[in-house]
Design an enzyme around this catalytic site. Structure first.
Site: not given
Length: 195
Positions: A22, A25, A45-46, A77, A112, A114, A139
């Site tokens: 999607k 696209g 990714r998983v 991402r 953050k 960091s 996410e």
């Protein structure tokens, strides 16, 4: 205990693949209409099983609560050239009706400690399975190329030091994060001047 990880992770894999299609696209639509494309590229990714298990221990998440409490088993991402592109993509996702936003985390305005900057959106995405619909959490991280460069290296260094970076390296990484953000700001200003 999860007896069949492949079966458990299958809906997450499906969500990642569908959302990548999607978003790619949408990227093509920007090209076709010959307007500025806020999406440079999309990856997904998983989370590997060993990472899931490690995070379960770290965050004290039980198997029974895994699907509700671990929001990044599936991850996408979206990379952008400019910080303004991130805002455009966030607005685009907020308008969609094929997923429900559960949570937003703006680490651009509120970085953050960091130095990490990115925009995270947790969505609930419906996957169609043979036995019906299943909502899975995904996410979506949206960041510039400079933010991604810094985050990738910071993550590998933290992994190497097992999240116990020496203080001098931590300070230098924070300075590098600020330099990356200043680069993003400078590139945005150059773009505005060219326009």
């Amino acid at each position: 205990m999860i007896e069949n990880w492949s079966e458990f992770l299958s809906p997450y894999s499906q969500a990642v693949e569908e959302l990548k299609v999607k978003l790619r696209g949408i990227r093509r639509q920007y090209h076709t209409e010959n307007i500025h494309n806020p999406i440079e590229f999309v990856t997904g990714r998983v989370k590997p099983i060993d990472s899931i298990l490690g995070k379960m221990v770290l965050r004290d998440i039980s198997y029974e609560n895994l699907e509700d409490e671990m929001q990044d088993i599936a991850g996408l991402r979206i990379m952008c050239q400019f910080v303004d592109d991130i805002r455009d993509i966030v607005a685009l996702i907020q308008k969609r009706n094929d997923m429900k936003i559960v949570e937003e985390k703006d680490y651009i305005s509120h970085k953050k400690d960091s130095g990490y900057r990115s925009y995270h959106i947790i969505v609930e995405y419906p996957v169609q399975l043979i036995d019906g619909e299943k909502n899975v959490l995904v996410e979506i991280q949206i960041r510039t190329l400079a933010m991604n460069f810094w985050a990738t290296i910071e993550h590998s260094l933290n992994y190497k030091y097992q999240d116990d970076l020496p203080e001098d390296l931590r300070v230098r990484l924070e300075r590098a994060a600020e330099a990356a953000f200043r680069l993003d700001e400078e590139m945005s200003q150059i773009r505005e001047e060219i326009r």
